[in-house]
Design a protein around this motif. Structure first.
Motif, PDB file in Angstrom:
ATOM      1  N   GLN A   1      -0.635  12.661 -14.605  1.00  0.00           N
ATOM      2  CA  GLN A   1       0.571  12.412 -13.810  1.00  0.00           C
ATOM      3  C   GLN A   1       1.347  11.204 -14.346  1.00  0.00           C
ATOM      4  N   GLY A   2       0.611  10.237 -14.902  1.00  0.00           N
ATOM      5  CA  GLY A   2       1.267   9.068 -15.498  1.00  0.00           C
ATOM      6  C   GLY A   2       2.124   9.460 -16.686  1.00  0.00           C
ATOM      7  N   MET A   3       1.646  10.386 -17.495  1.00  0.00           N
ATOM      8  CA  MET A   3       2.409  10.849 -18.655  1.00  0.00           C
ATOM      9  C   MET A   3       3.692  11.557 -18.209  1.00  0.00           C
ATOM     10  N   THR A   4       3.593  12.315 -17.118  1.00  0.00           N
ATOM     11  CA  THR A   4       4.779  12.982 -16.565  1.00  0.00           C
ATOM     12  C   THR A   4       5.807  11.949 -16.108  1.00  0.00           C
ATOM     13  N   GLN A   5       5.313  10.902 -15.445  1.00  0.00           N
ATOM     14  CA  GLN A   5       6.196   9.842 -14.967  1.00  0.00           C
ATOM     15  C   GLN A   5       6.880   9.126 -16.133  1.00  0.00           C
ATOM     16  N   ALA A   6       6.128   8.880 -17.206  1.00  0.00           N
ATOM     17  CA  ALA A   6       6.688   8.204 -18.386  1.00  0.00           C
ATOM     18  C   ALA A   6       7.790   9.046 -19.019  1.00  0.00           C
ATOM     19  N   ALA A   7       7.605  10.372 -19.025  1.00  0.00           N
ATOM     20  CA  ALA A   7       8.626  11.272 -19.577  1.00  0.00           C
ATOM     21  C   ALA A   7       9.901  11.206 -18.746  1.00  0.00           C
ATOM     22  N   ILE A   8       9.727  11.142 -17.427  1.00  0.00           N
ATOM     23  CA  ILE A   8      10.891  11.061 -16.531  1.00  0.00           C
ATOM     24  C   ILE A   8      11.635   9.737 -16.750  1.00  0.00           C
ATOM     25  N   GLN A   9      10.864   8.655 -16.883  1.00  0.00           N
ATOM     26  CA  GLN A   9      11.461   7.324 -17.034  1.00  0.00           C
ATOM     27  C   GLN A   9      11.912   7.029 -18.463  1.00  0.00           C
ATOM     28  N   LYS A  10      11.523   7.944 -19.396  1.00  0.00           N
ATOM     29  CA  LYS A  10      11.844   7.765 -20.812  1.00  0.00           C
ATOM     30  C   LYS A  10      11.321   6.429 -21.354  1.00  0.00           C
ATOM     31  N   ASN A  11      10.057   6.138 -21.059  1.00  0.00           N
ATOM     32  CA  ASN A  11       9.416   4.940 -21.603  1.00  0.00           C
ATOM     33  C   ASN A  11       9.111   5.130 -23.083  1.00  0.00           C
ATOM     34  N   ASP A  12       9.327   4.082 -23.863  1.00  0.00           N
ATOM     35  CA  ASP A  12       9.054   4.146 -25.306  1.00  0.00           C
ATOM     36  C   ASP A  12       7.557   4.201 -25.592  1.00  0.00           C
ATOM     37  N   TYR A  13       6.801   3.433 -24.813  1.00  0.00           N
ATOM     38  CA  TYR A  13       5.351   3.322 -25.019  1.00  0.00           C
ATOM     39  C   TYR A  13       4.618   3.547 -23.705  1.00  0.00           C
ATOM     40  N   VAL A  14       3.490   4.225 -23.798  1.00  0.00           N
ATOM     41  CA  VAL A  14       2.572   4.331 -22.668  1.00  0.00           C
ATOM     42  C   VAL A  14       1.259   3.689 -23.096  1.00  0.00           C
ATOM     43  N   ILE A  15       0.842   2.677 -22.362  1.00  0.00           N
ATOM     44  CA  ILE A  15      -0.406   1.978 -22.668  1.00  0.00           C
ATOM     45  C   ILE A  15      -1.418   2.314 -21.581  1.00  0.00           C
ATOM     46  N   ILE A  16      -2.485   3.012 -21.962  1.00  0.00           N
ATOM     47  CA  ILE A  16      -3.485   3.469 -20.995  1.00  0.00           C
ATOM     48  C   ILE A  16      -4.639   2.474 -20.947  1.00  0.00           C
ATOM     49  N   ASP A  17      -4.802   1.838 -19.789  1.00  0.00           N
ATOM     50  CA  ASP A  17      -5.901   0.877 -19.587  1.00  0.00           C
ATOM     51  C   ASP A  17      -7.112   1.646 -19.064  1.00  0.00           C
ATOM     52  N   THR A  18      -8.038   1.977 -19.962  1.00  0.00           N
ATOM     53  CA  THR A  18      -9.183   2.806 -19.585  1.00  0.00           C
ATOM     54  C   THR A  18     -10.336   1.947 -19.063  1.00  0.00           C
ATOM     55  N   ALA A  19     -11.324   2.641 -18.504  1.00  0.00           N
ATOM     56  CA  ALA A  19     -12.501   1.953 -17.961  1.00  0.00           C
ATOM     57  C   ALA A  19     -13.424   1.497 -19.081  1.00  0.00           C
ATOM     58  N   GLY A  20     -14.216   0.482 -18.782  1.00  0.00           N
ATOM     59  CA  GLY A  20     -15.242   0.016 -19.709  1.00  0.00           C
ATOM     60  C   GLY A  20     -16.594   0.057 -19.022  1.00  0.00           C
ATOM     61  N   ARG A  21     -17.627  -0.160 -19.791  1.00  0.00           N
ATOM     62  CA  ARG A  21     -18.977  -0.253 -19.244  1.00  0.00           C
ATOM     63  C   ARG A  21     -19.644  -1.477 -19.868  1.00  0.00           C
ATOM     64  N   LEU A  22     -20.785  -1.857 -19.349  1.00  0.00           N
ATOM     65  CA  LEU A  22     -21.538  -2.953 -19.956  1.00  0.00           C
ATOM     66  C   LEU A  22     -22.148  -2.504 -21.272  1.00  0.00           C
ATOM     67  N   GLN A  23     -22.291  -1.201 -21.436  1.00  0.00           N
ATOM     68  CA  GLN A  23     -22.778  -0.638 -22.698  1.00  0.00           C
ATOM     69  C   GLN A  23     -22.229   0.780 -22.829  1.00  0.00           C
ATOM     70  N   ILE A  24     -22.282   1.316 -24.047  1.00  0.00           N
ATOM     71  CA  ILE A  24     -21.788   2.670 -24.278  1.00  0.00           C
ATOM     72  C   ILE A  24     -22.690   3.669 -23.568  1.00  0.00           C
ATOM     73  N   ASP A  25     -22.105   4.576 -22.766  1.00  0.00           N
ATOM     74  CA  ASP A  25     -22.912   5.617 -22.134  1.00  0.00           C
ATOM     75  C   ASP A  25     -22.179   6.954 -22.179  1.00  0.00           C
ATOM     76  N   GLU A  26     -22.886   8.015 -21.894  1.00  0.00           N
ATOM     77  CA  GLU A  26     -22.347   9.370 -22.048  1.00  0.00           C
ATOM     78  C   GLU A  26     -21.192   9.643 -21.102  1.00  0.00           C
ATOM     79  N   ALA A  27     -21.324   9.165 -19.847  1.00  0.00           N
ATOM     80  CA  ALA A  27     -20.263   9.408 -18.855  1.00  0.00           C
ATOM     81  C   ALA A  27     -18.949   8.765 -19.282  1.00  0.00           C
ATOM     82  N   LEU A  28     -19.036   7.534 -19.776  1.00  0.00           N
ATOM     83  CA  LEU A  28     -17.828   6.821 -20.244  1.00  0.00           C
ATOM     84  C   LEU A  28     -17.177   7.588 -21.380  1.00  0.00           C
ATOM     85  N   MET A  29     -17.968   7.985 -22.355  1.00  0.00           N
ATOM     86  CA  MET A  29     -17.412   8.657 -23.524  1.00  0.00           C
ATOM     87  C   MET A  29     -16.811  10.018 -23.172  1.00  0.00           C
ATOM     88  N   ASP A  30     -17.444  10.743 -22.279  1.00  0.00           N
ATOM     89  CA  ASP A  30     -16.898  12.044 -21.846  1.00  0.00           C
ATOM     90  C   ASP A  30     -15.510  11.867 -21.255  1.00  0.00           C
TER      91      ASP A  30
END
Length: 480
Positions: free
Chosen positions: A175-204
């Motif tokens: 939905q954020g990408m749709t909003q960016a298209a409507i607003q005609k933003n030049d850049y979309v910066i996605i702040d993703t989640a982190g973990r204390l260590q690499i795990d399968e759920a995070l990577m999926d």
């Protein structure tokens, strides 16, 4: 800077080499041993060190190097070139989409500084590209993650798309990408989640976001203070996501810096940006050649010049130059110079960018308290307008009043006035090409509260004087 220990060790090794009238095979072997130990102590990956030493030794073993007129300088040149190659040769530009928006995915472990780095990057894009970026808050797990992103965004006036913490992150991004298209933003910066260590759920989750958005950049944010763990983290994320680049944070911290030198060699992915400071402006493009030069104690004048160009107003600089030549530089101008200089970052860091100054003993434990500049500003702001524009009005009774008005000791007011007078004379000499005696004058400037000692001041001025003389000769030659 993160490489101070390494810089000191390498400089001592090279200096020992320079003192030898000629370099023998035994000298070269000893030098390579010292370099190998220095790199390992700096936490550079073992395999990377092994390959580096092997390459340098092979290039330096040739008879033309060992028997050259100045073999020590040739070996320094080879080490500099190979350090640059190890870290990537040239700066890697940000990948941009042929059409808007350019999508940038910020990934990394929890605590590496993803959200702050996202803000720094957005500000950089706004200022340098006149872009209109937008954030997507896709970290729904860490407490207050969305609030932190919103605070960062508000500080730089960038919009945030968020749907709270009860929605699937992939749907938020959709939905954020749709909003960016409507607003005609030049850049979309996605702040993703982190973990204390690499795990399968995070990577999926990250893989799903990647498949949905087809990002132009997947930037891995790595804490340089984690040493070899930074390299392991880079390998783990690269295997799963095929990252496009790395951002190193906390490069100004108490770290040996080996991670910065190992990541490119181990993963093949470029370091694109480095963060050295907590302010939103503290994000710089990573230049391998400049970093190599800094590591070897050869300075980084290009970065210093860029910082000056970015923070100094051109018209104001021209006006200041005119006043210096006419010897009409006053306290108002001094106040402006302090404001612009402090925007460039800590003064001790700027001094270390000058050639030969990186591990100068006088800079070893130098820490200039920013409050010292606030004290100077308080004294100047306690002056009347007449006193600011006419520094020659200053007398004992006026100084006593300034001390009371600024809350600073009278001795500090006297010292500041004395240093201002000396600096004004020095600037007039520099701008009019009169270098005689100005190096000695720098000795007095070093006594200003929080400023480096006189000996260091003279050295810095010697550096500047030599460069200005050289440039003056070039200009005269061109005119002829």
């Amino acid at each position: 800077m993160a490489f101070e220990g390494l810089t000191e060790r390498l400089q001592k090794t090279m200096e020992k080499l320079r003192r030898k009238p000629k370099v023998t095979d035994a000298d070269l072997r000893e030098t390579m041993r010292e370099i190998r130990l220095a790199l390992l102590e700096a936490d550079v990956n073992f395999k990377v060190v092994k390959d580096f030493v092997k390459t340098v030794q092979a290039k330096a073993t040739g008879a033309e190097v060992l028997k050259g007129l100045n073999p020590a300088q040739q070996i320094v040149k080879i080490v500099n070139e190979e350090l640059t190659n190890m870290m990537g040769e040239t700066a890697a530009p940000l990948n941009k989409a042929p059409h808007i928006p350019t999508v940038i995915m910020m990934v990394g472990l929890q605590g590496a500084g993803k959200t702050t780095t996202a803000g720094k990057l957005a500000l950089k894009l706004k200022e340098e590209d006149q872009a209109r970026p937008m954030f997507i808050a896709a970290d729904v797990y860490r407490p207050a993650a969305i609030t932190q992103l919103q605070q960062v965004a508000d500080s730089i006036d960038v919009p945030v798309f968020e749907m709270g913490t009860d929605v699937d992150p992939v749907e938020i991004v959709r939905q954020g990408m749709t909003q960016a298209a409507i607003q005609k933003n030049d850049y979309v910066i996605i702040d993703t989640a982190g973990r204390l260590q690499i795990d399968e759920a995070l990577m999926d989750e990250l893989v799903k976001i990647k498949e949905l958005t087809h990002p132009n950049e997947i930037l891995l944010v790595v804490d340089a203070m984690t040493g070899q763990n930074a390299v392991n983290t880079a390998e783990g994320f690269d295997d799963q996501l095929d990252i496009t680049g790395v951002v190193l944070t906390k490069l100004d911290g108490d770290t040996r810096g080996g991670a910065a030198m190992s990541i490119r060699a181990v993963t093949g992915k470029p370091i694109k940006f480095v963060g050295e400071g907590e302010k939103m402006e503290n994000l710089d493009v990573f230049y391998p050649d400049r970093m190599a030069s800094r590591i070897l104690g050869m300075g980084d004048m290009l970065t210093l010049i860029e910082k000056a160009q970015k923070n100094f107003d051109e018209e104001q600089a021209a006006e200041t130059m005119r006043k210096m030549q006419e010897n009409s530089f006053d306290y108002n101008d001094f106040l402006d110079q302090i404001d612009q200089m402090t925007k460039m970052g800590p003064l001790e860091d700027l001094l270390k960018m000058m050639p030969g100054m990186a591990n100068n003993p006088a800079l070893k434990n130098l820490s200039i308290d920013p409050k010292q500049f606030l004290h100077i500003k308080a004294i100047i702001q306690s002056m009347t307008e007449a006193e600011r524009t006419n520094p020659d009005l200053m007398n004992p009774s006026r100084k006593k009043r300034l001390a009371a008005g600024s809350g600073r000791p009278i001795v500090e007011v006297n010292r500041m006035v004395k240093q201002f007078d000396q600096m004004r004379k020095m600037m007039n000499q520099i701008t009019n090409g009169n270098f005689a005696g100005m190096q000695n004058m720098m000795g007095g400037l070093g006594n200003m509260p929080g400023m480096p000692g006189g000996k260091l001041g003279k050295m810095a001025m010697n550096q500047m004087a030599r460069r200005m003389k050289k440039n003056k000769k070039k200009r005269l030659k061109k005119r002829k």
